[in-house]
Motif scaffolding. Structure first.
Motif, short mmCIF file in Angstrom:
data_model
loop_
_atom_site.label_atom_id
_atom_site.label_comp_id
_atom_site.label_asym_id
_atom_site.label_seq_id
_atom_site.Cartn_x
_atom_site.Cartn_y
_atom_site.Cartn_z
N SER A 46 0.85 -1.21 0.00
CA SER A 46 0.00 0.00 0.00
C SER A 46 0.88 1.25 0.00
N SER A 47 0.36 2.30 -0.62
CA SER A 47 1.07 3.58 -0.50
C SER A 47 0.07 4.66 -0.14
N ASP A 48 0.62 5.61 0.60
CA ASP A 48 -0.22 6.69 1.16
C ASP A 48 -0.57 7.69 0.06
N VAL A 49 -1.85 8.00 -0.09
CA VAL A 49 -2.25 9.03 -1.05
C VAL A 49 -3.03 10.13 -0.33
N THR A 50 -2.87 10.19 1.01
CA THR A 50 -3.61 11.19 1.78
C THR A 50 -3.35 12.60 1.26
N GLU A 51 -2.04 12.90 1.03
CA GLU A 51 -1.64 14.23 0.58
C GLU A 51 -2.22 14.52 -0.81
N THR A 52 -2.11 13.52 -1.69
CA THR A 52 -2.63 13.66 -3.05
C THR A 52 -4.14 13.94 -3.02
N ARG A 53 -4.82 13.16 -2.15
CA ARG A 53 -6.27 13.34 -2.04
C ARG A 53 -6.61 14.75 -1.54
N ARG A 54 -5.78 15.22 -0.58
CA ARG A 54 -6.02 16.55 -0.02
C ARG A 54 -5.83 17.60 -1.12
N TRP A 55 -4.74 17.43 -1.88
CA TRP A 55 -4.50 18.36 -2.99
C TRP A 55 -5.65 18.34 -3.98
N GLN A 56 -6.10 17.12 -4.28
CA GLN A 56 -7.21 16.99 -5.24
C GLN A 56 -8.44 17.72 -4.75
N ARG A 57 -8.70 17.55 -3.43
CA ARG A 57 -9.88 18.19 -2.86
C ARG A 57 -9.74 19.71 -2.90
N GLU A 58 -8.54 20.17 -2.51
CA GLU A 58 -8.31 21.62 -2.51
C GLU A 58 -8.40 22.19 -3.91
N TYR A 59 -7.81 21.44 -4.85
CA TYR A 59 -7.85 21.88 -6.24
C TYR A 59 -9.29 21.98 -6.73
N GLN A 60 -10.10 20.99 -6.32
CA GLN A 60 -11.50 20.97 -6.73
C GLN A 60 -12.25 22.19 -6.17
N ILE A 61 -11.95 22.50 -4.90
CA ILE A 61 -12.60 23.66 -4.27
C ILE A 61 -12.17 24.93 -4.99
N LEU A 62 -10.86 25.01 -5.23
CA LEU A 62 -10.33 26.17 -5.94
C LEU A 62 -10.99 26.31 -7.31
N PHE A 63 -11.05 25.22 -8.04
CA PHE A 63 -11.62 25.18 -9.38
C PHE A 63 -13.08 25.66 -9.35
N ASP A 64 -13.81 25.16 -8.35
CA ASP A 64 -15.23 25.50 -8.30
C ASP A 64 -15.51 26.90 -7.76
N ARG A 65 -14.71 27.31 -6.78
CA ARG A 65 -15.06 28.54 -6.07
C ARG A 65 -14.38 29.79 -6.57
N VAL A 66 -13.35 29.65 -7.38
CA VAL A 66 -12.64 30.83 -7.88
C VAL A 66 -13.66 31.69 -8.65
N PRO A 67 -13.64 33.01 -8.43
CA PRO A 67 -14.71 33.84 -9.03
C PRO A 67 -14.46 34.11 -10.52
N CYS A 68 -14.24 33.06 -11.26
CA CYS A 68 -14.06 33.15 -12.71
C CYS A 68 -14.87 32.00 -13.31
N TYR A 69 -15.21 32.17 -14.58
CA TYR A 69 -15.83 31.04 -15.26
C TYR A 69 -14.70 30.22 -15.88
N ILE A 70 -14.65 28.91 -15.53
CA ILE A 70 -13.59 28.07 -16.11
C ILE A 70 -14.23 26.91 -16.85
N SER A 71 -13.78 26.70 -18.07
CA SER A 71 -14.22 25.51 -18.78
C SER A 71 -13.03 24.92 -19.51
N VAL A 72 -13.08 23.59 -19.71
CA VAL A 72 -12.05 22.91 -20.49
C VAL A 72 -12.74 22.36 -21.71
N ILE A 73 -12.20 22.67 -22.88
CA ILE A 73 -12.86 22.18 -24.09
C ILE A 73 -11.90 21.30 -24.89
N ASP A 74 -12.46 20.35 -25.61
CA ASP A 74 -11.63 19.48 -26.44
C ASP A 74 -11.57 20.05 -27.86
N SER A 75 -10.86 19.35 -28.74
CA SER A 75 -10.61 19.92 -30.07
C SER A 75 -11.87 19.96 -30.94
#
Lengths: 491, 131
Positions: A120-149
């Motif tokens: 087993s390997s610890d992914v606690t930190e990675t998970r925390r980053w992912q969660r924080e990134y998700q919060i940042l992504f959602d809550r930042v006062p900008c409209y963000i979208s990712v589009i494909d080609s």
């Protein structure tokens, strides 16, 4: 302990090269069919704590009964390797996330599985980053979208979804602008092509149908050196800012109107005073049968009637139109026209009229008649200023430039200049230094036209050294004139 | 001996008008077309009253007024301010250096009798000038 020499762990017997366990960059444990932890490496012990004589669920989860769903059990049964996400409790009692590989251990594949090796390997930190990134992504006062080609939206943040609605899998042009085809001048398309970030101002439609002004930056998302796989669009909503800006322009216009009316009243009063004087002197002359007095009064009356005519003419010019009728033109051509008109007049007065034009100026939306009036006013003022000066080599120069997204016109002269007291007043009242010759409307009209173009006019001058009038027209405001004209046509 | 009036105005027509009107009513007059010219001739002419347009290019009328009221030998001369600006009184109220108020205000275009009355009062019984 019953014995000084610890019992060799079972797995050590099973696996002579046990030391390898210590080399693996994982927390490693070996468990038997009864869920006993029979061996583990030091990393595991440091992470989960004491394991000897304990069941795996006691060690991993600090729980006193087996897990509802047990991966090891499945591996014991089918001999397959599994990878799963787990949550547990570390030796300090903290919740922890880890990924665990469960592999079967047996003497040979025909035999039943004797033990399961859990790495087993610890992914606690990675998970925390992912969660924080998700919060940042959602809550930042900008409209963000990712589009494909294919210009389909594959991700969108909360702010985006609130403004534009559910968007995943939809074409970006449909969601941002309610269009059925790709937008012209698409910044994302440019980013897909050149891999560079692009920025532009756009007008979209929210899910409620409201006009939304936004400034969008498109950035490439790519894996390694490959071509751009996705584009991330980050937009700032500038709708409120735009509204404020428009209100400010309106307020400036209203202020100009107020000053104009006050100035007009002042001019009219002065004329009335002249008429009153003329009338009085004529009647006095008639009373005294003094012909000279009558003539003096009559001249005053004539002069003030002429002033009225001139004022009304200029005032009508000033009052003409509210919205500039902007079309794309080359500012240099406009200047050439003015130079052509005034070169002879200037030459007759011993003044050199010249143009210093930016050859890269390009085109801008301008009201040709309005800007013509502005430049004409400034050039004729400059010629007057040169005439009032006693310099040998007088010149008037018209310049065009682009600076910081602004179109610049400058009219400079080396005439008699403007002193401070006068500079304060030139744009604000029906101010004239030309006595009966001027109505004081020229610069006021110029300022009004410039303001209607969304720009401003400033003057720099030193008495005796000349003056430089500078018209600054932000290109984006000029382009807005076209939009306004269009929307008025549609109304 | 006739009373003397200094007329300060940048509008030639106004100067001619006031000159004619005041001479016709028995005053001796001189004219100045801006504050500088007025400052140059006021000590020499020593008028009994001054009509002053306060809105003038270059040296403003207000500057001339300030010059007048700072000079011990001139501050007693009553000044009647003429202007087309309706709220011209503010120009004096806003003046940070507390200046004594002008003797009277007359709005352009002037009422002839009103102006003549005010000038008559000014030359006959000028108010004590408060310092």
């Amino acid at each position: 302990m019953a014995s000084d020499k610890p019992q060799p762990p079972v797995a050590e017997v099973l696996w002579p090269q046990r030391e390898v366990l210590e080399q693996l960059p994982f927390n490693v444990a070996v468990i038997d069919r009864e869920f006993n932890v029979v061996d583990a490496n030091r990393d595991f012990e440091e992470y989960f704590g004491e394991w000897r004589g304990r069941k795996c669920y006691q060690v991993y989860k600090k729980s006193d009964k087996p897990c509802a769903h047990c991966n090891a059990l499945e591996t014991f049964e089918d001999g397959e390797t599994r990878v799963t996400d787990e949550t547990g409790i570390d030796q300090k009692g903290r919740p922890t996330h880890y990924v665990v590989h469960s592999a079967p251990l047996r003497k040979d594949p025909s035999q039943p599985v004797e033990y399961v090796l859990e790495m087993s390997s610890d992914v606690t930190e990675t998970r925390r980053w992912q969660r924080e990134y998700q919060i940042l992504f959602d809550r930042v006062p900008c409209y963000i979208s990712v589009i494909d080609s294919d210009f389909k939206i594959i991700r969108a943040n909360e702010a985006f979804r609130e403004q534009f609605g559910d968007a995943i899998g939809e074409h970006c042009f449909k969601i941002y602008k309610r269009r059925t085809s790709k937008c012209p001048e698409c910044p994302a398309e440019k980013t897909f092509k050149d891999g560079q970030a692009h920025r532009s101002n756009q007008i979209g439609t929210s899910k409620k149908g409201e006009v939304t002004h936004y400034q969008v930056t498109t950035s490439p998302l790519r894996r390694g050196e490959d071509k751009v796989a996705h584009v991330i669009e980050i937009s700032n909503d500038v709708t409120d800012l735009k509204k404020l800006q428009e209100e400010m322009i309106d307020a400036e216009r209203l202020a100009a109107v107020g000053q104009t009316v006050a100035g007009l009243a002042h001019s009219v009063k002065n004329i009335l005073m002249g008429l009153e004087g003329g009338k009085y002197i004529v009647s006095l002359g008639l009373q005294k049968e003094d012909k000279a007095l009558i003539e003096k009064g009559w001249e005053m009356l004539e002069r003030n009637f002429d002033k009225t005519t001139m004022l009304v003419k200029d005032f009508l010019e000033f009052a003409k139109g509210r919205q500039p009728a902007a079309v794309w033109i080359d500012p240099n051509e406009l200047v050439d026209e003015i130079v052509g008109l005034y070169r002879d007049v200037a030459a007759q007065n011993g003044i050199e009229l010249r143009a210093d034009l930016d050859p890269e100026i390009g085109q801008s939306p301008l009201d040709p008649d309005g800007m013509h009036t502005c430049l004409t006013n400034l050039v004729s003022n400059a010629i007057d200023a040169c005439n009032m000066s006693e310099k040998e080599e007088a010149y008037v120069e018209i310049r065009t430039r682009r600076e910081n997204g602004k179109l610049i016109f400058e009219v400079a002269d080396n005439g008699h200049g403007i002193d401070y007291e006068i500079k304060k007043k030139i744009f604000t009242t029906f101010f004239t230094t030309k006595g009966g010759e001027g109505t004081g409307l020229g610069l006021l009209t110029t300022r009004k036209i410039v303001q209607e173009h969304g720009g401003k006019i400033v003057v720099r001058s030193k008495p005796g050294e000349g003056a430089r009038f500078r018209i600054e027209l932000p290109q984006d405001r000029l382009e807005r004139l076209l939009e306004l004209a269009e929307s008025e046509d549609n109304d | 001996m006739p009373k003397k009036i200094l007329i300060v105005d940048d509008e030639p027509d106004v100067r001619v008008f006031l000159e004619t009107l005041l001479q016709e009513n028995g005053y001796e007059t001189r004219t100045a077309n801006d504050g500088n010219e007025a400052a140059n001739i006021v000590s020499d002419f020593m008028p009994d009253a001054i009509t002053l347009d306060i809105i003038m290019p270059k040296e403003t009328g207000v500057k001339f007024y300030r010059h007048l009221k700072k000079d011990e030998s001139l501050k007693h001369i009553p000044v009647i301010v003429l202007s087309g600006v309706t709220r011209f009184k503010d120009l004096f109220d806003l003046d940070r250096q507390a200046m004594p108020k002008p003797y009277a205000f007359v709005e352009k275009p002037i009422e002839r009798d009103d102006l003549l009355d005010k000038i008559k009062q000014a030359v006959e019984k000028p108010r004590e000038v408060e310092s």
